[in-house]
Write a protein that holds these residues in place. Sequence first.
Motif, PDB file in Angstrom:
ATOM      1  N   ASP A 119       0.727  -1.239   0.071  1.00 33.05           N
ATOM      2  CA  ASP A 119      -0.158   0.050   0.110  1.00 33.05           C
ATOM      3  C   ASP A 119       0.858   1.323  -0.040  1.00 33.05           C
ATOM      4  O   ASP A 119       0.557   2.224  -0.859  1.00 33.05           O
ATOM      5  CB  ASP A 119      -0.955  -0.095   1.219  1.00 33.05           C
ATOM      6  N   ALA A 120       1.971   1.103   0.846  1.00 37.07           N
ATOM      7  CA  ALA A 120       2.771   2.443   0.850  1.00 37.07           C
ATOM      8  C   ALA A 120       3.710   2.657  -0.505  1.00 37.07           C
ATOM      9  O   ALA A 120       3.670   3.586  -0.950  1.00 37.07           O
ATOM     10  CB  ALA A 120       3.876   2.156   1.814  1.00 37.07           C
ATOM     11  N   ASN A 122       2.489   1.792  -3.317  1.00 38.83           N
ATOM     12  CA  ASN A 122       1.615   2.207  -4.625  1.00 38.83           C
ATOM     13  C   ASN A 122       1.101   3.798  -4.458  1.00 38.83           C
ATOM     14  O   ASN A 122       0.896   4.666  -5.155  1.00 38.83           O
ATOM     15  CB  ASN A 122       0.157   1.552  -3.967  1.00 38.83           C
ATOM     16  N   ASP A 123       1.156   4.242  -2.843  1.00 42.86           N
ATOM     17  CA  ASP A 123       0.783   5.779  -2.608  1.00 42.86           C
ATOM     18  C   ASP A 123       2.194   6.442  -3.097  1.00 42.86           C
ATOM     19  O   ASP A 123       1.779   7.643  -3.491  1.00 42.86           O
ATOM     20  CB  ASP A 123       0.627   5.838  -0.845  1.00 42.86           C
ATOM     21  N   ASP A 126       1.810   6.846  -6.725  1.00 42.29           N
ATOM     22  CA  ASP A 126       0.747   8.090  -7.114  1.00 42.29           C
ATOM     23  C   ASP A 126       1.223   9.310  -7.113  1.00 42.29           C
ATOM     24  O   ASP A 126       0.909  10.198  -7.675  1.00 42.29           O
ATOM     25  CB  ASP A 126      -0.510   7.715  -6.168  1.00 42.29           C
ATOM     26  N   ARG A 127       1.825   9.762  -5.874  1.00 42.97           N
ATOM     27  CA  ARG A 127       2.465  10.986  -5.383  1.00 42.97           C
ATOM     28  C   ARG A 127       3.570  11.278  -6.789  1.00 42.97           C
ATOM     29  O   ARG A 127       3.345  12.543  -7.174  1.00 42.97           O
ATOM     30  CB  ARG A 127       2.935  10.994  -4.158  1.00 42.97           C
TER      31      ARG A 127
END
Length: 402
Positions: A119-120, A122-123, A126-127
């Motif tokens: 999850d981290a 993927n975040d 995205d940024r």
Amino acid sequence: MKVRLSRHPSLVVNAVIGVVLVAGAITVYETFSSSGDGGTAAVASERTVSAQQGTVTKTVTADGTVESASTASASFETSGTVTAISVKVGDKVKKGQVLAKVDPAAAKRTLAEAEANLDAANDALDRAQDAGSDTTDAENSVTEAQLAVDDAEAGVAGTTLTAPMAGTITSISGTVGSSASGTGSSSSSSGGGSQGGGGSDSSSSSSTGFMEIADLTKMQVSASFAEADATKLKEKQVATVTWNALSGTSQSAKVTAIDPSGTTSNSVVTYGVTLTLDKVPTGAKVGQTVSVVVTTGSKENVIAVNSAAITTVGNRHTVTVVANGVKETRTVEIGLAGDSTTEITSGLAAGESVVVKTTSTSSGSNQQNGFPGGGNFPGGGGNLGGGNLGGGGARTGNGGGR
């Protein structure tokens, strides 16, 4: 010239007697030393046998052990404490059936951590995309995190052990509450199954698994043959297997594999041979000992004679034929040399009688010191019949002096 006669004629007589006794003793000694002396003598005899029309067979033999033709070793992929065992030794199982479980708590924690890292990652990707910056590093991080999740999910699945093949449970190496090592695979042989939840069809460890499974409906025999006999073996040769523990039980089989290299033990070289049973007899079990007879050659409807009747010198083979009481030495041509009979390809007809020579040995009686009676010469105790020369005295055997 005067001849002076001895005043003791008895001395002359005794001397003559002594010479005679010595000569006789030597004769007896030679007789007994050649035939007594506890040795053996060869006794030759003859008998006649008839040439027959029939089958000549050549075989080789060995001892063997019954084993399953298909086995598998099942092990947990994930280490842990055993929390459940669903089967026992002797149970029949199907491929994919749950066999046992270990505590999944640690594996689930690892999975949760891997999912959080994904999850981290993927975040972060995205940024980077929103900022319009280079996303190469962020994309690599996502890929690595996804692989970690996949491994963690396999770890959770690996806490459950399933059967890699259908068969019978033959051994279980752990108990509930014990620790099980995670080898990551199970192994199978001779047609074992492929991966079934907790294992695969390849082995990553030479040790046995948590459970052993065997297909007891398909049996084979493993035997070790002497190197001289192994050179005569070929695949698909027929054999007869006889059970030592099952009286009167035998079964046909075929040679299916021969080891390409030998095994040496105490300077003796043997080759492993696998034979497949045509049918599994009632009462046959894995581990039973058997006797194996493999037919390496066979000729049917041929003229055959007792092998002992054939004399071979170089490449020339002869037999002694008896007809109307008359013996005739005849040259013959031979074919297959069997276990007890030999094929005759020319020179002899069925029904003709040939001579078989046999030799036996007989043991002579053991004579003490080479003569009967126990002494050095006949008599039983003295040097010459009890005394030194005949009786018990120094010379005359009467105990007297001169």
